[in-house]
Design a protein around this motif. Structure first.
Motif, PDB file in Angstrom:
ATOM      1  N   GLY A 162      29.032 -73.344 -37.680  1.00 62.67           N
ATOM      2  CA  GLY A 162      30.368 -72.761 -37.613  1.00 62.67           C
ATOM      3  C   GLY A 162      31.449 -73.550 -38.310  1.00 62.67           C
ATOM      4  N   ILE A 163      31.082 -74.504 -39.149  1.00 60.36           N
ATOM      5  CA  ILE A 163      32.120 -75.166 -39.944  1.00 60.36           C
ATOM      6  C   ILE A 163      32.088 -74.535 -41.333  1.00 60.36           C
ATOM      7  CG2 ILE A 163      32.953 -77.330 -40.866  1.00 60.36           C
ATOM      8  CD1 ILE A 163      31.573 -78.780 -38.673  1.00 60.36           C
ATOM      9  N   TRP A 164      33.171 -73.857 -41.665  1.00 59.22           N
ATOM     10  CA  TRP A 164      33.217 -73.129 -42.933  1.00 59.22           C
ATOM     11  C   TRP A 164      34.220 -73.787 -43.872  1.00 59.22           C
ATOM     12  CZ3 TRP A 164      30.542 -68.319 -43.596  1.00 59.22           C
ATOM     13  CH2 TRP A 164      29.808 -67.936 -42.453  1.00 59.22           C
ATOM     14  N   VAL A 165      33.803 -73.960 -45.113  1.00 58.50           N
ATOM     15  CA  VAL A 165      34.736 -74.490 -46.109  1.00 58.50           C
ATOM     16  C   VAL A 165      34.910 -73.474 -47.214  1.00 58.50           C
ATOM     17  CG1 VAL A 165      34.199 -76.904 -45.681  1.00 58.50           C
ATOM     18  CG2 VAL A 165      32.870 -75.621 -47.341  1.00 58.50           C
ATOM     19  N   SER A 166      35.979 -73.676 -47.963  1.00 58.74           N
ATOM     20  CA  SER A 166      36.258 -72.783 -49.072  1.00 58.74           C
ATOM     21  C   SER A 166      35.609 -73.354 -50.320  1.00 58.74           C
ATOM     22  CB  SER A 166      37.778 -72.704 -49.251  1.00 58.74           C
ATOM     23  OG  SER A 166      38.141 -71.472 -49.784  1.00 58.74           O
ATOM     24  N   ALA A 167      34.573 -72.683 -50.797  1.00 64.49           N
ATOM     25  CA  ALA A 167      33.834 -73.244 -51.927  1.00 64.49           C
ATOM     26  C   ALA A 167      32.992 -72.145 -52.534  1.00 64.49           C
ATOM     27  CB  ALA A 167      32.923 -74.368 -51.442  1.00 64.49           C
ATOM     28  N   TRP A 168      32.306 -72.451 -53.641  1.00 65.85           N
ATOM     29  CA  TRP A 168      31.281 -71.494 -54.021  1.00 65.85           C
ATOM     30  C   TRP A 168      29.928 -72.118 -53.715  1.00 65.85           C
ATOM     31  CZ3 TRP A 168      33.732 -74.282 -57.848  1.00 65.85           C
ATOM     32  CH2 TRP A 168      32.965 -74.806 -58.889  1.00 65.85           C
ATOM     33  N   GLN A 169      29.055 -71.279 -53.203  1.00 62.61           N
ATOM     34  CA  GLN A 169      27.863 -71.764 -52.522  1.00 62.61           C
ATOM     35  C   GLN A 169      27.000 -72.668 -53.384  1.00 62.61           C
ATOM     36  OE1 GLN A 169      26.315 -68.996 -49.993  1.00 62.61           O
ATOM     37  NE2 GLN A 169      24.516 -70.163 -49.427  1.00 62.61           N
ATOM     38  N   ASP A 170      26.762 -72.263 -54.626  1.00 57.84           N
ATOM     39  CA  ASP A 170      25.902 -73.072 -55.493  1.00 57.84           C
ATOM     40  C   ASP A 170      26.438 -74.478 -55.612  1.00 57.84           C
ATOM     41  OD1 ASP A 170      25.608 -70.261 -57.688  1.00 57.84           O
ATOM     42  OD2 ASP A 170      24.346 -70.886 -56.007  1.00 57.84           O
ATOM     43  N   ALA A 171      27.747 -74.578 -55.714  1.00 59.19           N
ATOM     44  CA  ALA A 171      28.347 -75.895 -55.890  1.00 59.19           C
ATOM     45  C   ALA A 171      27.997 -76.794 -54.709  1.00 59.19           C
ATOM     46  CB  ALA A 171      29.854 -75.756 -56.013  1.00 59.19           C
ATOM     47  N   LEU A 172      28.140 -76.252 -53.510  1.00 61.20           N
ATOM     48  CA  LEU A 172      27.818 -77.061 -52.339  1.00 61.20           C
ATOM     49  C   LEU A 172      26.341 -77.430 -52.308  1.00 61.20           C
ATOM     50  CD1 LEU A 172      29.740 -75.867 -49.201  1.00 61.20           C
ATOM     51  CD2 LEU A 172      29.951 -77.957 -50.493  1.00 61.20           C
TER      52      LEU A 172
END
Lengths: 127, 468
Positions: B336-346
């Protein structure tokens, strides 16, 4: 009767190499160098599986072809394997696996192909 | 004792085009604050006169003065607040300039009056006037600053001339008001000359500084453009090179599949392909790095991404290696910890950091991953008990193509992993830091801004699910 696989890729060497690999595994192989060429082959021959390179002339040529095939009732059941490359990871091209729309393909394989992985996947899809 | 050191990176500063008006308001606010100090001084001077010097006269003069200064300072402060609250356009610059002019003129008049009441032209308060003129030279255009100098000159000379004729206030016998007029004027003109010089030099220095600043800004902009060009070139070259390499690899695979190779040939073929894979990996990393740096990556793909999910996937790729090397892996991360990013990058970030942790930790070691939530950010920490990085090299590990000596002894690598991770983290508006002690281990920690959903509803699931 041997299954026929259509290999769609704009690189001639890749077409040839894939043909060698697949022929060696006992499949019949048809080659297409573009989406247009692929449509012709699909109309003229009976294809059992399509290997589709996603990065051809334009970035979306591969996708559009896949969607087209799925919408065509005569071809809708043919399994499609999409060949992807690193560009998707970098965000340049929409990664099909994660596309918001459902892209109805059976599998994704990364280029360069590992012959064993390819043969395994095809055997799975063409029992 | 351990010699752990920390290197940190800051999110690259993207300067906003602060309007000149906003800058001026900030500077004038400083002047307003100074003036409150003046109010206090005047009031204190009055108080000292009243109580210590038993002179109520002086108090009755300085206190109203203090009140006056307080009054127009308050007015100025309110005007600034009002101006600061509005969206600033060109006209405001003019208004602020006029406001500043008015303030400084009032200050000069008040100072003259204060000098008159507390000793006249001999009063050291004239130094404050000169100081005020220097400030005005930095706040106002040169023309206005010189006008203020003229005002100050007139006031001061006027005071010098008129002093003896005005009602005597707090004056001491033998003060300059008793000197002959001619000498008093000469003295005043010396002071006025100093005032002009101060303003002149302040202007000259500031003008020079501004020129240097402009040159630096231009140079900076050029460098940024060059960096972009370099990244773009790198990305395109890598992309172009990859095509033929893929073809070569596939042709080699075809040769092997076609069969008929001797054992030696087969073995050599495998080696060719292994080397080729290294090259392709290097190219992939270079392309990745330049794409991230190039800012052309679609920001439409940025959305809420759940950290735990991405982490688990990345870990999946290394579970075999972890088992083989008998590494103890602990993961302490909430869902439940959500960040603003694009998934591939993470994914890339986690893959690289986990890969490093596992690669550089000897068998039997341990790797720990922690994910925590703070009010506005998610804090991620990946630590290992590996070979570590020596303090003098820690600064450089984030650099492209740099590999530490410890790392080189253990395994091969592209040297781009950490620079990619850093580029991505900073691109996502986060920060990254590294702590390490040779022989003991390394901890890489980075933070990412929480996506709005996570920030507003700490323990609730966001409405949208991540694209997958």
């Amino acid at each position: 009767m041997a299954k026929r696989i259509l290999v769609v890729d704009d690189d001639p060497d890749l077409r040839e190499a894939t043909k060698v690999i697949l022929s060696g595994a006992g499949y019949e192989v048809s080659l297409a160098d573009s989406a247009a060429d692929a449509r012709r082959k699909l109309a003229d021959e009976k294809i059992d599986l399509i290997l589709l390179d996603v990065m051809m002339e334009t970035e979306t040529e591969g996708f559009h072809l896949a969607y087209e095939i799925r919408r065509d009732s005569k071809l809708a059941d043919i399994p499609i394997v999409i060949l992807t490359c690193i560009e998707e990871k970098t965000g340049e091209v929409l990664e099909p696996e994660k596309a918001g729309d459902y892209l109805p393909v059976q599998a994704f394989l990364r280029k360069p192909l590992d012959p064993d992985a390819l043969k395994e996947k095809i055997a799975e899809l063409l029992p | 004792m351990t010699q752990a050191q920390t290197t940190t990176s800051r999110t690259p500063h993207v300067p906003h085009r602060a309007s000149r008006a906003a800058v001026m308001i900030a500077r004038v606010s400083w002047l307003v604050k100074l003036r409150w100090a003046l109010v206090v001084c005047l009031a204190a001077a009055g108080g000292v006169s009243w109580f210590a010097l038993e002179s109520q006269d002086a108090a009755w003069r300085t206190w109203p003065l203090a009140a006056l200064v307080a009054a127009y300072n308050l007015a100025t402060w309110s005007a600034l607040r009002w101006l600061g609250g509005r969206p600033l356009a060109g006209a405001e610059e003019h208004t602020i300039a006029r406001l500043t002019n008015a303030q400084i003129a009032m200050d000069l008049i008040v100072l003259t009056a204060a000098m008159y009441m507390t000793g006249g032209a001999a009063n050291p308060l004239v130094v404050v006037m000169v100081f005020l003129l220097a400030i005005s030279a930095s706040l106002l255009p040169a023309r206005d600053a010189y006008r203020q100098v003229i005002l100050a000159a007139v006031l001061y000379t006027g005071l010098t001339v008129a002093e003896p004729m005005l009602a005597a206030t707090v004056g001491q016998p033998g003060s300059i008001r008793e000197w002959p007029l001619g000498i008093r004027i000469f003295r005043a003109s010396t002071v006025v000359a100093v005032m002009f010089l101060v303003v002149y030099f302040t202007n000259a220095i500031l003008a020079r500084l501004r020129r240097i600043n402009n040159r630096l800004t231009d140079a900076n902009r050029q460098l940024a453009a060059l960096d972009l060009t370099k990244s773009r070139f790198l990305r395109i070259s890598s992309h172009q090179l990859r095509g033929p390499l893929v073809a070569i690899y596939s042709l080699l695979s075809a040769i092997r599949e076609a069969g008929g190779l001797t054992d030696t040939q087969s073995q050599l073929m495998r080696k060719i392909q292994a080397r080729e894979q290294d090259v392709m990996k290097q190219l992939d990393e270079m392309m990745l790095l330049s794409t991230v740096k190039e800012s052309a990556v679609e920001t439409t793909r940025t959305g809420p991404v759940e950290l735990r999910k991405v982490l688990d996937e990345a870990l999946g790729a290394y579970s075999d290696e972890v088992r083989q090397k008998d590494i103890e892996l602990t993961v302490d991360a909430e869902n439940g910890i959500w960040v603003s990013a694009w998934q591939d990058a993470l994914e890339i970030v986690f893959e690289h950091l986990i890969s490093n942790a596992v690669k550089y930790t000897r068998p039997g070691g341990s790797v720990a991953i922690k994910v925590r939530k703070s009010p506005a950010t998610a804090e991620i920490e990946i630590s290992d008990t590996g070979i570590g990085i020596s303090p003098d090299q820690q600064e450089r590990v984030f650099r492209e193509f740099y590999r530490g000596t410890n790392a080189q002894q253990i395994a091969g690598g592209t040297g781009l992993g950490l620079s990619i991770v850093k580029a991505i983290v900073e691109r996502l508006a986060g920060q990254i830091a590294l702590e390490s002690a040779p022989g003991e281990g390394t901890t890489v920690s980075f933070s990412l801004p929480l996506s709005d959903a996570s920030r507003n509803a700490p323990d609730a699931q966001p409405e949208k699910t991540a694209p997958r």
